[in-house]
Design a protein around this motif. Structure first.
Motif, PDB file in Angstrom:
ATOM      1  N   SER A 175       0.819  -1.201   0.000  1.00 24.66           N
ATOM      2  CA  SER A 175       0.000   0.000   0.000  1.00 24.66           C
ATOM      3  C   SER A 175       0.864   1.266   0.000  1.00 24.66           C
ATOM      4  O   SER A 175       1.670   1.441  -0.894  1.00 24.66           O
ATOM      5  N   ARG A 176       0.791   2.116   1.030  1.00 28.55           N
ATOM      6  CA  ARG A 176       1.657   3.295   1.019  1.00 28.55           C
ATOM      7  C   ARG A 176       3.126   2.861   1.024  1.00 28.55           C
ATOM      8  O   ARG A 176       3.978   3.506   0.438  1.00 28.55           O
ATOM      9  N   GLY A 177       3.387   1.738   1.687  1.00 32.21           N
ATOM     10  CA  GLY A 177       4.747   1.180   1.661  1.00 32.21           C
ATOM     11  C   GLY A 177       5.102   0.658   0.270  1.00 32.21           C
ATOM     12  O   GLY A 177       6.273   0.627  -0.114  1.00 32.21           O
ATOM     13  N   GLY A 178       4.074   0.249  -0.493  1.00 34.41           N
ATOM     14  CA  GLY A 178       4.278  -0.248  -1.859  1.00 34.41           C
ATOM     15  C   GLY A 178       4.531   0.891  -2.839  1.00 34.41           C
ATOM     16  O   GLY A 178       5.180   0.703  -3.873  1.00 34.41           O
ATOM     17  N   LYS A 179       4.021   2.087  -2.513  1.00 31.04           N
ATOM     18  CA  LYS A 179       4.358   3.263  -3.315  1.00 31.04           C
ATOM     19  C   LYS A 179       5.845   3.536  -3.089  1.00 31.04           C
ATOM     20  O   LYS A 179       6.605   3.830  -4.022  1.00 31.04           O
ATOM     21  N   ALA A 180       6.266   3.407  -1.819  1.00 36.16           N
ATOM     22  CA  ALA A 180       7.675   3.678  -1.492  1.00 36.16           C
ATOM     23  C   ALA A 180       8.607   2.605  -2.054  1.00 36.16           C
ATOM     24  O   ALA A 180       9.712   2.922  -2.504  1.00 36.16           O
TER      25      ALA A 180
ATOM     26  N   CYS B 170      -0.695  -4.170  -3.493  1.00 39.74           N
ATOM     27  CA  CYS B 170      -1.890  -3.320  -3.297  1.00 39.74           C
ATOM     28  C   CYS B 170      -1.517  -1.838  -3.190  1.00 39.74           C
ATOM     29  O   CYS B 170      -2.010  -1.146  -2.300  1.00 39.74           O
ATOM     30  N   SER B 171      -0.657  -1.349  -4.090  1.00 44.25           N
ATOM     31  CA  SER B 171      -0.136   0.006  -3.882  1.00 44.25           C
ATOM     32  C   SER B 171      -1.036   1.104  -4.433  1.00 44.25           C
ATOM     33  O   SER B 171      -0.913   2.261  -4.044  1.00 44.25           O
ATOM     34  N   GLY B 172      -1.943   0.774  -5.352  1.00 40.10           N
ATOM     35  CA  GLY B 172      -3.003   1.707  -5.743  1.00 40.10           C
ATOM     36  C   GLY B 172      -2.532   3.050  -6.273  1.00 40.10           C
ATOM     37  O   GLY B 172      -1.495   3.155  -6.939  1.00 40.10           O
TER      38      GLY B 172
ATOM     39  N   GLY C 163     -11.608   4.672  -8.399  1.00 43.60           N
ATOM     40  CA  GLY C 163     -11.187   4.520  -7.006  1.00 43.60           C
ATOM     41  C   GLY C 163     -10.515   5.799  -6.525  1.00 43.60           C
ATOM     42  O   GLY C 163     -10.950   6.899  -6.859  1.00 43.60           O
ATOM     43  N   GLU C 164      -9.455   5.656  -5.774  1.00 39.59           N
ATOM     44  CA  GLU C 164      -8.779   6.849  -5.234  1.00 39.59           C
ATOM     45  C   GLU C 164      -8.222   7.722  -6.364  1.00 39.59           C
ATOM     46  O   GLU C 164      -7.682   7.212  -7.343  1.00 39.59           O
ATOM     47  N   THR C 165      -8.366   9.043  -6.190  1.00 37.82           N
ATOM     48  CA  THR C 165      -7.843   9.981  -7.202  1.00 37.82           C
ATOM     49  C   THR C 165      -6.681  10.782  -6.608  1.00 37.82           C
ATOM     50  O   THR C 165      -6.447  10.760  -5.398  1.00 37.82           O
TER      51      THR C 165
ATOM     52  N   SER D 165      -6.108  13.759   1.668  1.00 39.65           N
ATOM     53  CA  SER D 165      -6.023  12.918   2.876  1.00 39.65           C
ATOM     54  C   SER D 165      -4.595  12.871   3.418  1.00 39.65           C
ATOM     55  O   SER D 165      -4.394  12.757   4.620  1.00 39.65           O
ATOM     56  N   PHE D 166      -3.632  12.895   2.517  1.00 43.16           N
ATOM     57  CA  PHE D 166      -2.230  12.702   2.934  1.00 43.16           C
ATOM     58  C   PHE D 166      -1.336  13.791   2.331  1.00 43.16           C
ATOM     59  O   PHE D 166      -0.496  13.514   1.475  1.00 43.16           O
ATOM     60  N   PRO D 167      -1.513  15.046   2.802  1.00 39.20           N
ATOM     61  CA  PRO D 167      -0.769  16.149   2.182  1.00 39.20           C
ATOM     62  C   PRO D 167       0.744  16.047   2.409  1.00 39.20           C
ATOM     63  O   PRO D 167       1.504  16.764   1.766  1.00 39.20           O
TER      64      PRO D 167
ATOM     65  N   LEU E 191     -11.169  -2.197  -4.368  1.00 41.91           N
ATOM     66  CA  LEU E 191     -11.418  -1.379  -5.560  1.00 41.91           C
ATOM     67  C   LEU E 191     -10.794   0.004  -5.442  1.00 41.91           C
ATOM     68  O   LEU E 191     -10.492   0.655  -6.436  1.00 41.91           O
ATOM     69  N   TRP E 192     -10.638   0.452  -4.220  1.00 46.24           N
ATOM     70  CA  TRP E 192      -9.994   1.746  -3.938  1.00 46.24           C
ATOM     71  C   TRP E 192      -8.646   1.836  -4.663  1.00 46.24           C
ATOM     72  O   TRP E 192      -8.248   2.882  -5.156  1.00 46.24           O
ATOM     73  N   ALA E 193      -7.938   0.687  -4.732  1.00 46.46           N
ATOM     74  CA  ALA E 193      -6.611   0.647  -5.366  1.00 46.46           C
ATOM     75  C   ALA E 193      -6.683   0.329  -6.866  1.00 46.46           C
ATOM     76  O   ALA E 193      -5.655   0.189  -7.515  1.00 46.46           O
TER      77      ALA E 193
ATOM     78  N   LYS F  99      -9.397  -8.823   1.161  1.00 44.20           N
ATOM     79  CA  LYS F  99      -9.312  -7.380   1.337  1.00 44.20           C
ATOM     80  C   LYS F  99      -7.891  -6.852   1.162  1.00 44.20           C
ATOM     81  O   LYS F  99      -6.952  -7.621   0.971  1.00 44.20           O
ATOM     82  N   HIS F 100      -7.807  -5.545   1.240  1.00 42.62           N
ATOM     83  CA  HIS F 100      -6.552  -4.795   1.165  1.00 42.62           C
ATOM     84  C   HIS F 100      -5.616  -5.234   2.292  1.00 42.62           C
ATOM     85  O   HIS F 100      -5.866  -4.932   3.452  1.00 42.62           O
ATOM     86  N   ASP F 101      -4.579  -5.969   1.946  1.00 38.87           N
ATOM     87  CA  ASP F 101      -3.699  -6.509   2.995  1.00 38.87           C
ATOM     88  C   ASP F 101      -2.463  -7.111   2.334  1.00 38.87           C
ATOM     89  O   ASP F 101      -2.395  -7.257   1.111  1.00 38.87           O
TER      90      ASP F 101
HETATM   91  C1  GCU Z   1      -5.297   4.765   2.220  1.00 39.96           C
HETATM   92  C2  GCU Z   1      -4.782   5.533   1.018  1.00 39.96           C
HETATM   93  C3  GCU Z   1      -4.086   4.613   0.024  1.00 39.96           C
HETATM   94  C4  GCU Z   1      -3.049   3.786   0.722  1.00 39.96           C
HETATM   95  C5  GCU Z   1      -3.666   3.047   1.885  1.00 39.96           C
HETATM   96  C6  GCU Z   1      -2.699   2.239   2.747  1.00 39.96           C
HETATM   97  O1  GCU Z   1      -6.362   3.954   1.839  1.00 39.96           O
HETATM   98  O2  GCU Z   1      -5.853   6.217   0.448  1.00 39.96           O
HETATM   99  O3  GCU Z   1      -3.486   5.368  -1.010  1.00 39.96           O
HETATM  100  O4  GCU Z   1      -2.441   2.904  -0.190  1.00 39.96           O
HETATM  101  O5  GCU Z   1      -4.262   3.981   2.759  1.00 39.96           O
HETATM  102  O6  GCU Z   1      -1.534   2.607   2.855  1.00 39.96           O
HETATM  103  O7  GCU Z   1      -3.133   1.238   3.333  1.00 39.96           O
END
Ligand code: GCU
Length: 392
Positions: free
Chosen positions: A228-233, A251-253, A265-267, A274-276, A318-320, A369-371
């Motif tokens: 997720s956010r760690g997957g973006k990193a 699940c980095s979305g 999903g997320e834009t 949400s995360f400035p 679906l958010w991702a 789910k997201h995990d």
């Molecule tokens: C929120 C955020 C996502 C992120 C996720 C997470 O849902 O909107 O962009 O990937 O948190 O890190 O679990």
């Protein structure tokens, strides 16, 4: 259950203003991976590496993740704790403090590392950027969690490491500066200054600095993993630091592996609101303006080429945007093809729980789910076995 019903209700009346309807995805054109800014068509590895790849890296630095500072005054590795009999004698635990100093400030990254016992030569390693509770990566194994199933990795013959992302940058819009950014205060006011996601990726590279001098680790075989956010990193780390031999983005979305232009999903506006504190300030220019983006996330995936890349989704996430994630990975194939690496990903997204695990590009969508789960890790091990050659 109540929460789930409220959530589904919110989605159906679209309280978040996000689109979950494939029919409502407007037509979009992705920036061309293989066309340079000066309109040169990129057809060779040489032009990719000398022209287009550096261009794309700069585009991401300038517009999304911010510049990655590469200089610091000093780095010190100290083994603070050790247990040669961890996991019932199966592993050697090292708790390493990585202290990096610059601008007279020091940031400390605490690395937890298990190495299989009785190794005859340096081993391949997985590194997780832990964005969940610290207990998930506990050195004493009080909690055994699918998020970081260290025992399973040891059993498979890999070293397994993790650091907690808050060591690099607290995940909070008021306090994210209290980590790596203390070393680089000028980043905070620059439009293209790195923020939290950049700091997490930066820290992964410092762990790589450590691996380079740990005789137990084969630093040419390190996989960086994030959820997720760690997957973006983890993606950003692998894109800018080619010492990572493989990358997993789970699940980095949005602003991870999925396509922003689809607005499913997320834009960008949602994530920046949400995360400035995650991305460079310049990224906010693209709130509700995905069309104006000179890039999209398929280009980030392509920066991992020719190294293997594992991308995942979960069926309920679906958010991702699972579909947009898959389309993004399929686009990245173009660059792997320049390297004469053929991807075996099918044209349409694979069915749930049908992993495609052949290098260079792997993908699965897991039921649920997201995990990040033990199931996911079992597939990552297969990709590593396949690429690095199974060793036991
Ligand atoms: C929120 C955020 C996502 C992120 C996720 C997470 O849902 O909107 O962009 O990937 O948190 O890190 O679990």
């Amino acid at each position: 259950k109540k929460l789930l019903i409220i959530f589904l209700l919110c989605i159906s009346v679209n309280v978040f203003g996000q689109n979950y309807d494939e029919a409502k995805v407007a037509a979009y054109t992705l920036p061309d991976l293989l066309m340079s800014v000066n309109k040169k068509k990129i057809t060779t590895v040489k032009d990719w590496e000398n022209i287009r790849r550096p261009e794309i890296l700069s585009l991401f630095e300038e517009n999304v993740y911010g510049k990655m500072p590469r200089q610091f005054d000093n780095i010190v590795f100290e083994v603070k704790g050790e247990n040669k009999n961890a996991m019932n004698g199966k592993a050697h635990l090292k708790e390493v403090e990585i202290a990096v100093t610059s601008n007279k400030k020091t940031v400390r990254i605490n690395l937890i590392l298990f190495v299989p016992s009785k190794i005859k030569e340096p081993v391949a390693a997985f590194l997780l950027i832990n964005n969940r509770g610290k207990e998930n990566t506990s050195p004493n194994r009080e909690v055994i969690s699918g998020f970081w199933p260290a025992e399973r990795l040891i059993e498979a013959g890999y070293a397994i490491a993790a650091f907690h992302y808050s060591d690099a940058a607290p995940d909070n819009e008021d306090t994210f500066q209290n980590g790596v950014l203390r070393l680089y205060p000028e980043q905070l006011s620059a439009g293209d200054g790195m923020k939290a996601v950049g700091a997490w990726a930066w820290a992964a590279s410092r762990v790589m600095d450590y691996f380079k001098q740990d005789k137990d680790i084969d630093a040419s075989k390190v996989t960086v993993v994030g959820h997720s956010r760690g997957g973006k990193a983890s993606l950003w780390a692998a894109a800018q630091d080619t010492r990572f031999a493989m990358c997993v983005t789970n699940c980095s979305g949005n602003t991870g592996a999925s396509l922003s232009h689809r607005r499913f999903g997320e834009t960008i506006e949602r994530i920046n609101t949400s995360f400035p504190h995650w991305f460079a300030d310049n990224y906010k220019k693209y709130n509700s303006n995905e069309k104006g983006l000179p890039l999209d996330q398929h280009m980030l995936l392509a920066l991992v080429a020719p190294r293997p890349l594992y991308v995942t989704n979960a069926s309920q996430d679906l958010w991702a945007d699972p579909k947009g994630t898959y389309l993004s990975e399929k686009e990245a194939e173009k660059v792997y093809r320049l390297y004469k690496l053929t991807s075996s990903l099918p044209v349409s997204p694979p069915a749930v729980n049908m992993p495609f695990v052949k290098p260079p590009l792997a993908y699965h969508i897991r039921e649920g789910k997201h995990d990040l789960t033990e199931y996911d890790w079992a597939q990552f091990i297969k990709l590593a076995d396949n690429h690095f050659g199974k060793k036991k």
